[in-house]
Every structure is written in structure tokens, then in C-alpha cells.
Scaffold this active site. Structure first.
Site, mmCIF file in Angstrom:
data_model
loop_
_atom_site.group_PDB
_atom_site.id
_atom_site.type_symbol
_atom_site.label_atom_id
_atom_site.label_comp_id
_atom_site.label_asym_id
_atom_site.label_seq_id
_atom_site.Cartn_x
_atom_site.Cartn_y
_atom_site.Cartn_z
ATOM 1 N N TYR A 33 0.690 -0.987 -0.420
ATOM 2 C CA TYR A 33 -0.041 0.008 0.145
ATOM 3 C C TYR A 33 1.270 1.328 -0.322
ATOM 4 O O TYR A 33 2.073 1.142 0.382
ATOM 5 C CB TYR A 33 -0.530 -0.192 1.566
ATOM 6 C CG TYR A 33 -0.270 -0.195 2.792
ATOM 7 C CD1 TYR A 33 -0.039 1.764 3.395
ATOM 8 C CD2 TYR A 33 0.515 -0.817 3.477
ATOM 9 C CE1 TYR A 33 -0.052 1.562 4.156
ATOM 10 C CE2 TYR A 33 1.430 -0.246 4.124
ATOM 11 C CZ TYR A 33 0.931 0.831 5.291
ATOM 12 O OH TYR A 33 1.948 1.199 6.522
ATOM 13 N N LYS A 145 6.339 -1.543 1.915
ATOM 14 C CA LYS A 145 5.712 -1.174 2.607
ATOM 15 C C LYS A 145 4.389 -2.110 1.974
ATOM 16 O O LYS A 145 3.798 -1.995 1.523
ATOM 17 C CB LYS A 145 4.392 0.273 1.673
ATOM 18 C CG LYS A 145 4.103 1.133 2.622
ATOM 19 C CD LYS A 145 3.857 2.401 2.323
ATOM 20 C CE LYS A 145 3.186 2.902 2.920
ATOM 21 N NZ LYS A 145 3.475 3.859 4.209
ATOM 22 N N GLU A 177 12.662 2.907 14.021
ATOM 23 C CA GLU A 177 11.658 3.082 13.764
ATOM 24 C C GLU A 177 10.730 3.159 14.666
ATOM 25 O O GLU A 177 10.754 2.654 15.921
ATOM 26 C CB GLU A 177 11.092 2.972 12.576
ATOM 27 C CG GLU A 177 10.438 2.267 12.211
ATOM 28 C CD GLU A 177 10.572 1.601 11.062
ATOM 29 O OE1 GLU A 177 10.385 2.791 10.485
ATOM 30 O OE2 GLU A 177 10.485 0.587 10.277
ATOM 31 N N LEU A 201 11.238 1.565 7.086
ATOM 32 C CA LEU A 201 10.763 1.751 6.265
ATOM 33 C C LEU A 201 10.607 3.576 5.668
ATOM 34 O O LEU A 201 10.817 4.918 6.726
ATOM 35 C CB LEU A 201 8.980 1.950 6.509
ATOM 36 C CG LEU A 201 8.389 2.175 5.128
ATOM 37 C CD1 LEU A 201 8.075 1.335 3.926
ATOM 38 C CD2 LEU A 201 6.580 2.417 5.165
#
Length: 282
Positions: A33, A145, A177, A201
């Protein structure tokens, strides 16, 4: 709720959009996505978002519909929903076949879905939020993703139970993250953030903040900072498409700096807002 969503060549009311129970996205989370912020009807940093979409599709060996298709889809989606400030959501799965099988039984037509949701736009410096430190339990290809977000959801639930806005994740003693964000540490006026590798990401907002920092003469180091560094940081903030630049004043019982928004973070918040204004004026 959007007035109209896109699904496999059709524009439909949201409640009318249906996918097969044999869609590989539904059965295996076999898909990717992308989320694109929109300010005053203008997609923000669109070429970078579409480049990441293409990278994710290539990593899963799912055929892309092509750059021109994505551009026209986003334009049409915004026009049909009369969206000015919004988040565009695009999801692509490998498609559906007649039975459940781990390996696809042949070439499939990808399932393409797109929708839009309203996004409140702020121009102030956000109040510092609280984060919580959690072990990064996700898979080892965080650079894709993927729609497989179970690990992220579990971590967000843990953070919420602790009263935190977002978790700060770590592997082997190093910060990676957040569950839906990237983190930046500030020490002695310099920025530190995890390197772009398979463990994070690479956020588009992260990339943009690095560019803004360098334009402002703020040194940036793409090297992971350690869990043991957290108590000595001067400032900490997260970045994401929906939250932009969000100062963090506390991690569990650790107060960052004075618990407020530091000077470097505030400078980057204002620089980010300025870039939004510049885009909206074009």
C-alpha cells in the site's frame, strides 16, 4: 467517509466495494500500500511516494499499472471526492484465484483499490507527546510497505495501553523506527536517524526532513542511535505523512531535554510548514 472509491476499474460507493474471499491480500496479506498526503488539492512529494510504491511492487514481483495510471487515478479520486486536505490510500494485492494456495497458480490480475480520507491540517508546533520503548518484533523486510501490519498493530496496542502516542522500536540495542513513523534524535545540534536498510520503512517525510535539515545547515547522520543514548538526548521527534514532525517529550519515565519542544525540532516544524505553503501556492 469518501463519496467514491476505486476498485479494479470501477468507481463505487464505499459500501458497494467488494473483493473476492480468495483475494491473496485477504488470505495472505500478499500486497502493498501507499499513503499520499494532499494539501490544498496538491499531492505532496508525489513522485517520491510513487517511486516507493513501484519499489514495493517490484519487491513482491507484482506488475505495476504504470506511472501515468497512478497519476490519473489520484487526480480522479481527488476530483470525485472534492478533497483539498486529505490522505490518499492506494492498495495493490497480487489478485484473486479460484482456490487458496501459498504459491500463485499462474499469472493474476492485481487487485487495485484506492480511497481518500480527510486530513486535518495544522500550522502550529505540536505539543510534545509521550512514547514508549518496545522491542521490534516485526519481520525483517520493513523496507517493503506491506499490508501485513499485524506486528505494527500489536505494538501500537501496547503503546496505547501505556498511554503513549507511538512506540520507539529497537533491535539488538539500536533504535529502528516506530510502528508507523521514523524517529530522529538531536544531540549537540546534530540529527541522528536509523540508516535506510531492510529494518526500517524509508519514510517520505523522513527523507524530506533530512533535505530540509541540510538546507538549514543542520548536520544529519544516518546511523542508528542506541537505547542507552535515550536519556542523554537533547531532543527527539518522529516523522510520518499524517503527523509530519511530532516532538517527543518523554519516553516511559525518561524526560527528553526539558520535556518540551527543542529548538532544532521547532526549526524543522516551521521549515516543513513553509514547504507545505510553497506547494499550496503553486
Amino acid at each position: 467517509m469518501p463519496e467514491s472509491v476505486y476498485l479494479n476499474g470501477e468507481w463505487l460507493a464505499p459500501e458497494a466495494a467488494k473483493v473476492s474471499v480468495f483475494d491473496r491480500g485477504f488470505l495472505f496479506a500478499d500486497g502493498i500500500y501507499e499513503v499520499v498526503p494532499v494539501y490544498q488539492g496538491q499531492p505532496f512529494l508525489l513522485e517520491h511516494h510513487l517511486a516507493r510504491l513501484e519499489r514495493s511492487l517490484a519487491a513482491l514481483a507484482i506488475e505495476s499499472a504504470g506511472q501515468q495510471f497512478w497519476l490519473e487515478l489520484i487526480d480522479d479520486l481527488l476530483a470525485r471526492n472534492q478533497s483539498d486536505n486529505a490522505l490518499v490510500y492506494i492498495q495493490v494485492t497480487r489478485g484473486a484465484e479460484a482456490k487458496r494456495s501459498h504459491l500463485p497458480q499462474g499469472p493474476l490480475a492485481p487487485t487495485i483499490f484506492a480511497s481518500v480520507s480527510a486530513m486535518p491540517v495544522h500550522w502550529d508546533v505540536p505539543a510534545p507527546a509521550q512514547a514508549t520503548l518496545l522491542e521490534d518484533i516485526r519481520w525483517l523486510r520493513c523496507d517493503i510497505k506491506s499490508i501485513s501490519l499485524l506486528g505494527n498493530i500489536m505494538l501500537k496496542q501496547q503503546a496505547q495501553a501505556c498511554g503513549a502516542l507511538e512506540p520507539i522500536l529497537h533491535r539488538d540495542g539500536l533504535i529502528t523506527e516506530g510502528a508507523s513513523s521514523n524517529y530522529f534524535a538531536v544531540k549537540n545540534g546534530e540529527l541522528y536517524t536509523a540508516p535506510t536498510d531492510h529494518l526500517i520503512l524509508p519514510g517520505i517525510t523522513r527523507m524530506w526532513v533530512i533535505e530540509l535539515a541540510r538546507e538549514l545547515g543542520i548536520p544529519v547522520h544516518e546511523q542508528a542511535f542506541a537505547v542507552t543514548d535515550l536519556a542523554q538526548l537533547d531532543e527527539l521527534f518522529l516523522t510520518s505523512s499524517s503527523r509530519e514532525v511530532q516532538p517527543i517529550g518523554q519516553i516511559d519515565d525518561i524526560i527528553i531535554g526539558q520535556g518540551g519542544c527543542g529548538k532544532v525540532t521547532e526549526q524543522l516544524v516551521h521549515a516543513f510548514h513553509a514547504s507545505k505553503r510553497q506547494l499550496s501556492a503553486q
